[in-house]
Motif scaffolding. Structure first.
Motif, PDB file in Angstrom:
ATOM      1  N   LYS A 223       0.950  -1.320  -0.032  1.00 42.33           N
ATOM      2  CA  LYS A 223      -0.228  -0.416  -0.122  1.00 42.33           C
ATOM      3  C   LYS A 223       1.077   1.344  -0.117  1.00 42.33           C
ATOM      4  N   LEU A 224       0.954   1.443  -1.225  1.00 47.02           N
ATOM      5  CA  LEU A 224       2.199   2.862  -1.850  1.00 47.02           C
ATOM      6  C   LEU A 224       1.416   4.437  -2.269  1.00 47.02           C
ATOM      7  N   ILE A 225       1.352   5.032  -1.003  1.00 43.51           N
ATOM      8  CA  ILE A 225       0.245   6.371  -1.221  1.00 43.51           C
ATOM      9  C   ILE A 225       1.689   7.096  -1.996  1.00 43.51           C
ATOM     10  N   LEU A 226       1.343   7.870  -2.664  1.00 38.31           N
ATOM     11  CA  LEU A 226       2.416   8.528  -3.298  1.00 38.31           C
ATOM     12  C   LEU A 226       1.681   9.835  -4.646  1.00 38.31           C
ATOM     13  N   VAL A 227       2.084  10.872  -3.319  1.00 33.71           N
ATOM     14  CA  VAL A 227       0.910  12.619  -3.145  1.00 33.71           C
ATOM     15  C   VAL A 227       2.198  13.551  -3.638  1.00 33.71           C
ATOM     16  N   THR A 228       2.129  14.201  -5.488  1.00 32.11           N
ATOM     17  CA  THR A 228       3.456  15.048  -5.983  1.00 32.11           C
ATOM     18  C   THR A 228       3.095  15.676  -6.769  1.00 32.11           C
ATOM     19  N   PRO A 229       3.061  17.386  -7.128  1.00 31.61           N
ATOM     20  CA  PRO A 229       2.011  17.654  -8.052  1.00 31.61           C
ATOM     21  C   PRO A 229       2.291  17.583  -9.194  1.00 31.61           C
ATOM     22  N   HIS A 230       4.676  17.129  -9.476  1.00 32.27           N
ATOM     23  CA  HIS A 230       5.034  16.219 -10.497  1.00 32.27           C
ATOM     24  C   HIS A 230       5.173  14.655 -10.913  1.00 32.27           C
ATOM     25  N   ASP A 231       4.530  14.711 -11.926  1.00 31.60           N
ATOM     26  CA  ASP A 231       4.912  13.139 -12.593  1.00 31.60           C
ATOM     27  C   ASP A 231       6.362  13.079 -13.384  1.00 31.60           C
ATOM     28  N   HIS A 232       6.248  11.704 -12.952  1.00 35.31           N
ATOM     29  CA  HIS A 232       7.382  11.017 -13.277  1.00 35.31           C
ATOM     30  C   HIS A 232       7.423   9.380 -13.474  1.00 35.31           C
ATOM     31  N   PHE A 233       8.242   9.178 -14.405  1.00 32.98           N
ATOM     32  CA  PHE A 233       8.373   7.732 -14.735  1.00 32.98           C
ATOM     33  C   PHE A 233       8.124   6.611 -13.805  1.00 32.98           C
ATOM     34  N   THR A 234       8.400   6.824 -12.378  1.00 27.89           N
ATOM     35  CA  THR A 234       8.820   6.117 -11.712  1.00 27.89           C
ATOM     36  C   THR A 234       6.965   5.429 -11.102  1.00 27.89           C
ATOM     37  N   ASP A 235       7.128   7.027 -11.058  1.00 29.91           N
ATOM     38  CA  ASP A 235       4.715   6.254 -10.822  1.00 29.91           C
ATOM     39  C   ASP A 235       4.216   5.622 -10.451  1.00 29.91           C
ATOM     40  N   LYS A 236       3.791   4.823 -11.285  1.00 32.23           N
ATOM     41  CA  LYS A 236       3.774   3.620 -11.964  1.00 32.23           C
ATOM     42  C   LYS A 236       3.881   2.476 -10.956  1.00 32.23           C
ATOM     43  N   ALA A 237       4.613   2.945  -9.822  1.00 34.40           N
ATOM     44  CA  ALA A 237       4.910   1.463  -9.249  1.00 34.40           C
ATOM     45  C   ALA A 237       3.985   1.859  -7.720  1.00 34.40           C
ATOM     46  N   ALA A 238       4.121   3.147  -7.174  1.00 32.02           N
ATOM     47  CA  ALA A 238       3.169   3.377  -6.577  1.00 32.02           C
ATOM     48  C   ALA A 238       1.378   3.170  -7.002  1.00 32.02           C
ATOM     49  N   ASP A 239       0.770   2.556  -5.831  1.00 35.78           N
ATOM     50  CA  ASP A 239      -0.435   1.533  -6.284  1.00 35.78           C
ATOM     51  C   ASP A 239      -1.417   2.773  -5.838  1.00 35.78           C
ATOM     52  N   VAL A 240      -1.096   4.168  -5.061  1.00 36.40           N
ATOM     53  CA  VAL A 240      -1.944   5.052  -5.541  1.00 36.40           C
ATOM     54  C   VAL A 240      -1.224   6.022  -5.788  1.00 36.40           C
ATOM     55  N   VAL A 241      -1.776   7.025  -7.265  1.00 40.62           N
ATOM     56  CA  VAL A 241      -0.575   8.430  -7.394  1.00 40.62           C
ATOM     57  C   VAL A 241      -1.608  10.124  -7.271  1.00 40.62           C
ATOM     58  N   ILE A 242      -1.522  10.557  -6.792  1.00 35.95           N
ATOM     59  CA  ILE A 242      -2.713  11.742  -6.968  1.00 35.95           C
ATOM     60  C   ILE A 242      -1.397  12.866  -7.020  1.00 35.95           C
ATOM     61  N   HIS A 243      -1.356  13.292  -8.589  1.00 35.48           N
ATOM     62  CA  HIS A 243      -0.347  14.955  -9.017  1.00 35.48           C
ATOM     63  C   HIS A 243      -1.014  15.669  -8.562  1.00 35.48           C
ATOM     64  N   GLU A 244      -1.102  16.571  -6.887  1.00 37.70           N
ATOM     65  CA  GLU A 244      -1.232  17.330  -6.483  1.00 37.70           C
ATOM     66  C   GLU A 244      -0.588  18.223  -5.922  1.00 37.70           C
ATOM     67  N   HIS A 245      -0.682  19.350  -5.317  1.00 40.46           N
ATOM     68  CA  HIS A 245      -0.016  19.920  -3.617  1.00 40.46           C
ATOM     69  C   HIS A 245      -0.193  18.980  -2.958  1.00 40.46           C
ATOM     70  N   VAL A 246       0.876  18.598  -2.579  1.00 41.24           N
ATOM     71  CA  VAL A 246       0.727  17.897  -1.180  1.00 41.24           C
ATOM     72  C   VAL A 246      -0.138  18.079  -0.378  1.00 41.24           C
ATOM     73  N   LYS A 247      -0.073  20.157  -0.481  1.00 41.98           N
ATOM     74  CA  LYS A 247      -0.616  21.058   1.159  1.00 41.98           C
ATOM     75  C   LYS A 247      -1.969  21.384   1.170  1.00 41.98           C
ATOM     76  N   ASP A 248      -2.299  20.521  -0.463  1.00 41.77           N
ATOM     77  CA  ASP A 248      -4.102  20.650  -0.858  1.00 41.77           C
ATOM     78  C   ASP A 248      -4.498  19.852  -0.952  1.00 41.77           C
ATOM     79  N   ILE A 249      -3.843  18.072  -0.325  1.00 39.07           N
ATOM     80  CA  ILE A 249      -4.338  17.176  -1.239  1.00 39.07           C
ATOM     81  C   ILE A 249      -4.169  16.536   0.829  1.00 39.07           C
TER      82      ILE A 249
END
Ligand SMILES: [Zn+2]
Length: 255
Positions: A223-249
């Protein structure tokens, strides 16, 4: 990370937030990895950015990595402190809602530890416990001769190289300089926390980050959750990816 649960159904931001909220409600062992994006949202400069690195080179005639190295510190201590006092110790940060959300998770017994490269001590200042600072922090400084400790302000407000008021030894900044090893006891605590974690909450960085790779090497869960505004080619290895500013989410996830 292998779980692909409902990935097709998680396209909308609302669905992802609901999914993460459920994940968090079902666990009491989350470890947070707080990346450079989190401290940048507080107003910190990122010296890895091209424009900042260029400005530093123009002003100091050297790149930030060189100035912040153990070799430079030992050989050119005055120039090191000129840079360190002006560019690091004088930085004014405003902690974001991210830290309030993390503290609420910890008070609810869900967040067990926070691992970070943040050298500004923001997490502890905001009341978080079990913070493992892989690069040390600016507040814990000590005399290189007698070991007396000094607060950040003592270094920042000194006229020249900060010297110990007891023995006149040079004061050593509490951060890890380039070329120095991380402290073993901190690494061990961080590794143990990751090994026992049910959920890894990765904030403001990507999975290519050394800190995240270190954590993932010890993490046994899925259960790896990734919250970050910028996408990256490694993102697909996370179980959930949210591309937003952390402070907003994060406040929405924790609410
Ligand atoms: Zn001393």
């Amino acid at each position: 990370m292998t779980s692909q649960t409902n990935r097709k159904d998680m396209c909308s931001l609302e669905n992802k937030i609901d999914y993460v909220k459920r994940m968090i409600s079902e666990t009491d062992n989350i470890v947070c990895l707080s990346g450079v994006g989190v401290v940048m949202e507080c107003g910190a400069l990122n010296f890895n950015r091209d424009d900042e690195a260029y400005r530093i080179e123009e002003e100091y005639d050297r790149c930030p990595e060189e100035i912040m190295s153990s070799v430079f510190y030992n050989v050119r201590m005055k120039q090191f402190y000129d840079f360190y006092k002006k560019e690091i110790l004088s930085m004014k940060l405003t902690p974001t809602a991210t830290y309030d959300a993390l503290r609420r998770l910890q008070e609810a017994g869900k967040l067990k530890a926070c691992i970070t490269y943040n050298i500004y001590g923001t997490a502890e200042q905001m009341g978080l416990k079990n913070v493992y600072e892989l690069d040390g922090n600016i507040h814990n400084n000590w005399c290189s001769k007698c070991g007396k400790t000094f607060p950040m302000e003592y270094l920042r407000d000194s006229r020249d190289v900060p010297l110990c008021d007891v023995c006149k030894g040079a004061i050593r900044p509490g951060i890890r300089l380039h070329g120095e090893r991380m402290r073993n006891n901190v690494l061990t605590l961080a590794a143990n926390a990751c090994a026992e974690a049910d959920v890894l909450l990765v904030l403001g960085t990507n999975l290519f980050d050394d800190m995240v790779q270190f954590a993932v090497n010890h993490y046994q869960g899925e259960k790896l959750i990734l919250v970050t505004p910028h996408d990256h080619f490694t993102d697909k290895a996370a179980d959930v990816v949210i591309h937003e500013h952390v402070k907003d989410i994060l406040p929405k996830i924790v609410s």
